[in-house]
Design an enzyme around this catalytic site. Structure first.
Site, short mmCIF file in Angstrom:
data_model
loop_
_atom_site.label_atom_id
_atom_site.label_comp_id
_atom_site.label_asym_id
_atom_site.label_seq_id
_atom_site.Cartn_x
_atom_site.Cartn_y
_atom_site.Cartn_z
N HIS A 159 0.71 -1.54 -0.03
CA HIS A 159 0.19 -0.08 0.01
C HIS A 159 0.83 1.27 0.13
CE1 HIS A 159 -3.80 1.69 0.00
NE2 HIS A 159 -4.33 0.75 0.68
N ARG A 160 1.91 1.12 0.07
CA ARG A 160 2.93 2.13 0.25
C ARG A 160 3.17 2.64 -1.26
NH1 ARG A 160 8.27 -0.20 3.11
NH2 ARG A 160 7.60 -1.70 1.64
#
Length: 477
Positions: A448-449
């Site tokens: 999700h980064r």
């Protein structure tokens, strides 16, 4: 006059710090040629043969089959300039006895720059050896008059452990330091069994076993003194941990080699990557029909996994954020120009993830051929370290195990993995009517980064569109 040279376990690359001896290819007294393979070892990456850079008579071997040695530990010694008597091997009694702990063997004479006639250059596993090269070794100055291992570092103290002992702790392998740290063991309280007091893995494991035995004895004494017939758990030890140590008939399997590497990598992925998963069901009926038509036309057969790989490379061209890695030190997302596609393959030696290089430049036929080659190499244990590293995106076909879905763990340091479930006949609304169609569940686990759900969903939706309508893929070519 023969000169005895010591050959140490070389640096096998890719950050590997140790290897397990699987099979010796030579015996004491054998005559070996320059660059002849002398031992087969298993690393955390693959099974490889290690060639010896010296030519002569083997005078000693260090480590039995099944022994783990750190990089830099002696493997064998070779008498350069000597030859075995005609018709027989050199007697083993004339050589030092083999020792399972490599670092406890006597130090033979060394030649820092062997001649071309008796030796080659540094060993590079998988590529042979070349001309002699300059060797540099950093040596720490003596501390309190004692010799210190080149890679010695200071160990951290544990709560309740004795006070620090002056001087550095002689530890080569970071795995040894981690093992001690996980068990709250102060390395400064140990006496290493290796050369110059080097602390080996066996020293730490012995100390852990002795600590467990002492805790069990103390717990048994307390139980007897308090309540007869009541089990007692030592202070600071969970009931589950005690049961796992004392249960009779339990079998312990060492986490090392390929299995240990997989465990370490998956653990690191869970600790470092904030992952999320999205999934979608797709009608694969048209994809199966397209594959059947391609194979009926003649030529090399196209596998289903090859078609999914081709779809993945097209999807990554549209969503390059998922073909990336995160540089945590620089706090940057690194978008990678090439797609090196890894795929999960189950073998008798455990799960391996071979990598298809430059998958974005390959056709479905080329991808299929490379998948077949790497899978066969994985089953035979012949994959090289290069074939197991450097992936940028992974494809996981767990449908071969007969399951519909999964939430795969990202192969660190990659940013995403696509999972493919089994293709099964299910009721499906097709062109406004209920019909039996071939349906597959696709799941994407992503870091999700590197992106948000919109990018991940767009990638997965494009893959599903290509599965349901293969003509969509043709527009991307």
């Amino acid at each position: 006059m023969a000169q005895v040279l010591e050959f140490k376990l070389p640096d096998l690359g890719e950050g590997l710090t140790e290897a397990e001896i699987v099979r010796w290819l030579v015996s004491v007294g054998d005559v070996v040629a320059v660059d002849q393979p002398v031992v087969e070892v298993e690393t955390a990456k693959a099974m490889v043969e290690v060639p010896c850079p010296y030519g002569g008579v083997v005078t000693a071997r260090y480590g039995e089959e099944g022994t783990e040695l750190p990089v830099g530990a002696p493997l064998l010694t070779v008498a350069v300039g000597a030859s075995a008597p005609a018709g027989e091997s050199a007697p083993a009694a004339a050589a030092p006895a083999p020792d399972p702990v490599a670092d406890s063997a006597p130090t033979p004479a060394r030649d820092p720059a062997p001649s071309r006639e008796g030796a080659s250059g540094n060993v590079l596993v998988g590529y042979g050896t070349g001309a002699p090269v300059a060797r540099r070794r950093r040596v720490r100055p003596p501390v309190n008059g004692a010799r210190t291992a080149p890679s010695a570092v200071r160990g951290g103290g544990a709560a309740g452990a004795p006070g620090p002992v002056p001087g550095p702790v002689a530890v080569v392998s970071p795995l040894v330091r981690r093992l001690a740290r996980e068990h709250g063991l102060d390395l400064r309280t140990l006496t290493g069994s290796g050369r110059d007091g080097l602390i080996l893995r066996c020293d730490v494991e012995r100390a852990i076993r002795e600590g467990v035995t002492a805790s069990q004895t103390e717990g048994a004494t307390v139980a007897t003194a308090s309540t007869v017939g009541t089990a007692s758990t030592p202070a600071g030890t969970s009931t589950a941990a005690t049961a796992s140590t004392t249960r009779s008939g339990a079998t312990r399997v060492a986490l090392r080699g390929v299995r240990g590497a997989v465990a370490e990598k998956l653990t690191r992925s869970r600790h470092e990557i904030p992952d999320a998963t999205c999934w979608v069901d797709a009608d694969a009926t048209e994809l199966l029909a397209a594959r059947a038509a391609m194979n009926a036309a003649g030529g090399p057969k196209v596998s289903l996994i090859a078609l999914f790989a081709r779809i993945c490379t097209a999807a990554l061209a549209r969503h390059p954020e998922l073909n990336s890695t995160v540089d945590t030190a620089a706090r940057e997302i690194v978008l990678l120009p090439e797609v090196h596609l890894g795929f999960a393959a189950q073998t008798d030696r455990g799960l391996v993830v071979p990598v298809v290089r430059d998958a974005h430049t390959r056709s479905a036929e080329s991808l299929g051929a490379e998948f077949a080659r790497l899978t066969e190499a994985g089953r035979s244990g012949a994959l090289t370290p290069r074939e197991l590293t450097g992936g940028t995106f992974t494809l996981n076909n767990y449908g071969v195990f007969g399951v519909d879905g999964s939430t795969p763990i990202i192969n660190h340091p990659e940013a995403a993995m696509l999972g493919i479930g089994r293709i099964a006949a299910k009721p499906w609304v097709h062109q406004g009517e209920l019909a039996v169609r071939q349906v597959v569940q696709l799941s994407l686990t992503f870091d999700h980064r590197v992106c948000d759900g919109g990018t991940a969903g767009g990638f997965l939706r494009y893959v599903a569109d290509c599965v349901e309508q293969p003509a969509v893929l043709l527009r991307a070519l």
